[in-house]
Design an enzyme around this catalytic site. Structure first.
Site, PDB file in Angstrom:
ATOM      1  N   GLY A 161     -14.845  -6.933  10.349  1.00 40.41           N
ATOM      2  CA  GLY A 161     -14.136  -6.330   9.219  1.00 40.41           C
ATOM      3  C   GLY A 161     -14.854  -6.427   7.885  1.00 40.41           C
ATOM      4  O   GLY A 161     -14.545  -5.673   6.959  1.00 40.41           O
ATOM      5  N   LEU A 189     -10.945  -4.970  12.315  1.00 40.63           N
ATOM      6  CA  LEU A 189     -10.778  -4.853  10.865  1.00 40.63           C
ATOM      7  C   LEU A 189     -10.572  -6.210  10.193  1.00 40.63           C
ATOM      8  O   LEU A 189     -10.766  -6.363   8.995  1.00 40.63           O
ATOM      9  CB  LEU A 189      -9.583  -3.938  10.538  1.00 40.63           C
ATOM     10  CG  LEU A 189      -9.922  -2.492  10.205  1.00 40.63           C
ATOM     11  CD1 LEU A 189     -10.782  -1.871  11.272  1.00 40.63           C
ATOM     12  CD2 LEU A 189      -8.686  -1.666   9.972  1.00 40.63           C
ATOM     13  N   ARG A 193       3.078  -2.059  19.326  1.00 40.05           N
ATOM     14  CA  ARG A 193       4.068  -2.866  20.056  1.00 40.05           C
ATOM     15  C   ARG A 193       5.470  -2.278  19.909  1.00 40.05           C
ATOM     16  O   ARG A 193       6.337  -2.534  20.719  1.00 40.05           O
ATOM     17  CB  ARG A 193       4.039  -4.310  19.575  1.00 40.05           C
ATOM     18  CG  ARG A 193       4.403  -4.514  18.112  1.00 40.05           C
ATOM     19  CD  ARG A 193       4.436  -5.987  17.787  1.00 40.05           C
ATOM     20  NE  ARG A 193       4.589  -6.200  16.349  1.00 40.05           N
ATOM     21  CZ  ARG A 193       4.578  -7.380  15.778  1.00 40.05           C
ATOM     22  NH1 ARG A 193       4.409  -8.464  16.493  1.00 40.05           N
ATOM     23  NH2 ARG A 193       4.731  -7.498  14.473  1.00 40.05           N
ATOM     24  N   LYS A 236       0.809  -1.229   0.000  1.00 40.43           N
ATOM     25  CA  LYS A 236       0.000   0.000   0.000  1.00 40.43           C
ATOM     26  C   LYS A 236       0.841   1.277   0.000  1.00 40.43           C
ATOM     27  O   LYS A 236       0.402   2.302  -0.507  1.00 40.43           O
ATOM     28  CB  LYS A 236      -0.940   0.013   1.213  1.00 40.43           C
ATOM     29  CG  LYS A 236      -2.132  -0.914   1.046  1.00 40.43           C
ATOM     30  CD  LYS A 236      -3.096  -0.787   2.200  1.00 40.43           C
ATOM     31  CE  LYS A 236      -4.216  -1.799   2.047  1.00 40.43           C
ATOM     32  NZ  LYS A 236      -5.169  -1.784   3.133  1.00 40.43           N
TER      33      LYS A 236
END
Ligand code: NAP
Length: 505
Positions: free
Chosen positions: A471, A448, A381, A297
């Protein structure tokens, strides 16, 4: 419309199962391939006899392939010769014979002989020489099936199809593997003699084989031609993608000469250079657009001629439209994410939202939430990696430690959005970023992840009595926006949802 045929491969260990499978295959196939090499040796004669007694309106293609050439069991050359020699009961049918037996095969009285070559490891360097060797046998049809791991490995097999076409030679070119799936879908439209299909999931006789039902009902392979507009999902693992089902349902509804295919791409630069960009591409495919997914993306942006403002701000593109060879990028994830949320939650002004994960999807969610006045905290994280994202969008940042997750209670938040792949089919299935005890005070959980339909996180939300959105709602909403961009038509949302649900269930 094209003249290609769909051949459904039938395999089974026992004669009874074999006959059952033939009957099922006849419903969808033009040709039924009988993989006698899958039968246990003790069942072979019974299966042959029972098959002969079937009153089938379909042609049978007989295959008895040794293990080293892609068959299911070790077969000596004399066993294979013996098999073929005694098959006069099948003479009105077709035979698929490997190169080492094809010379003697001309004595057998089959209606048509396919001479086949398989490489289950890679694309051989001397592919065109192999083609010439097969052609020299003067058999009716040539079949060449090779394993492809990268989508650009499929280019040579596609060139072979063009060459055979220019020489009026019937060919079945197959790029096996997920990366080669597109050749199985588009082959007939570009002159391939036949495409192979499985009876269903788990019944494949070669890697990347698509079910007959999907080839016919989802991809409509016999209706495609050289002018068909091609769209595809571009990602490093397309095998779980729902997008072909959703987008093809929309194309079918509008009776468009368009198809949406899986394009499994690891090396995006090479795919763009060798298969897409007009100045450098080596084969001509009528690409009109892509849906872009993990991990491309962001990296796709440098290949685009234009990117719209929201996509620029989000920093990720999930939709590409191609017009006259120019690539336009935009992002429908933000609209697709926010529509179901506004629907279920209502006004988001000042709503406190916790976003788990800080990847591509998180960017679109943050953008849309900010536009709607929400207060956002990212839980990631890796705080060092996510710091720039938090700064860019001016939102809060906190640590997401799934190991100490029971310490983290989200009672300061209204909405929690999971943008990590935890819970997703595959390696992370059954995992959840947080559990019910941590959901105290939340008014909504939005996951999602859409496959599986009901994730572990959603089960935890049920346990905690917190309303949830899965999602799939976002997937459909963002696909709806993609359809608008690509076709400009009214979007058949119901058909698209139905197609996705059918697949998920
Ligand atoms: P991505 O760019 O790879 O981002 C994933 C994020 O999750 C990263 O921040 C990553 O952290 C974090 N993460 C991964 N594994 C984790 C773990 N075990 N514990 C904690 N954090 C973890 O992927 P994406 O494009 O954002 O997609 C994420 C998920 O959203 C996928 O499951 C995708 O299918 C789904 N999605 C759904 C839709 C829809 O329409 N429903 C649309 C887009 C995406 P690191 O950076 O530290 O690795």
């Amino acid at each position: 419309m094209n003249n290609g045929k769909i051949c459904v491969s039938v395999c089974a260990e026992t004669a009874d199962e074999f006959i059952e499978n033939i009957k099922r295959a006849e419903e969808l196939a033009d040709i039924v391939e009988l993989r006698f090499d899958y039968l246990s040796k003790s069942e072979l004669e019974t299966a042959l006899e029972k098959t002969c007694n079937l009153k089938s309106g379909k042609k049978f293609l007989l295959t008895f392939r040794p293990k080293e050439q892609g068959g299911n069991q070790p077969l000596s050359k004399s066993e294979r010769e013996q098999f073929w020699r005694s098959r006069s009961d099948f003479c009105a049918n077709w035979a698929d014979v490997e190169l080492d037996l094809v010379e003697t095969a001309s004595q057998w009285l089959f209606e048509r002989i396919i001479c086949s070559y398989h490489d289950f490891d890679s694309v051989p360097n001397d592919l065109f020489k192999i083609y010439e060797n097969l052609k020299a046998t003067n058999t009716d049809v040539l079949k060449i099936a090779v394993q492809t791991d990268e989508i650009t490995d499929t280019i040579e097999i596609w060139k072979l199809l063009q060459k055979a076409k220019s020489e009026n030679k019937q060919i079945i070119p197959i790029a096996m593997g997920e990366a080669g799936k597109w050749t199985r879908i588009l082959g007939l439209a570009h002159g391939a003699f036949m495409t192979y299909a499985s009876l269903g999931s788990g019944k494949e006789t070669a890697p990347g084989q698509i079910s007959a039902e999907d080839l016919i009902k989802v991809y409509r392979v016999k209706e495609l031609d050289e002018n068909t507009d091609i769209y595809g999902i571009l990602g490093s693992n397309t095998s779980y993608s729902m997008s072909p089902y959703i987008h093809n349902a929309a194309f079918k509804f509008h009776k468009l000469n368009s198809v949406f295919i899986p394009l499994q791409v690891n090396n995006l630069d090479e795919f763009m250079r060798r298969m897409v960009k007009p100045a450098t591409r080596e084969i001509e495919l009528n690409f009109k657009g892509f849906a872009v997914t993990i991990p491309h993306k962001q990296t796709i942006i440098k290949h685009l001629d234009f990117i719209d403002e929201p996509a620029k701000k989000i920093g990720a593109v999930n939709t590409v439209k191609i017009v006259d060879g120019r690539l336009y990028g935009c992002n429908t994830d933000a609209d697709g994410f926010i529509a179901p949320l506004l629907n279920s939650y209502g006004d988001l002004k000042n709503a406190k939202v916790a976003i788990l994960g800080a990847g591509g999807a998180a960017r679109a969610c943050i953008y849309a939430l900010k536009q709607n006045g929400a207060e956002i905290t990212i839980f990631a994280r890796d705080l060092i990696k996510s710091k720039s994202l938090a700064e860019e969008f001016q939102v809060n940042l906190s640590e997401l430690s799934t190991l100490n997750s029971s310490l983290l209670i989200f009672n300061d938040f209204d909405i929690l959005v999971n943008t990590t792949p935890l819970g997703m089919k595959g390696k992370a299935e059954g995992e959840t970023p947080i559990i019910a005890e941590q959901m105290k005070g939340l008014n909504l959980v939005y996951d999602l992840v859409y496959t599986p339909f009901q994730t572990k996180l959603m089960e935890e939300a049920d346990k905690a009595g917190v309303p949830k959105i899965g999602g799939l709602a976002m997937l459909i909403a963002q696909a709806t926006e993609q359809q608008k961009i690509w076709t400009g038509k009214d979007v058949p949302m119901q058909e698209m949802s139905r197609a996705a649900l059918k697949r998920l269930q």
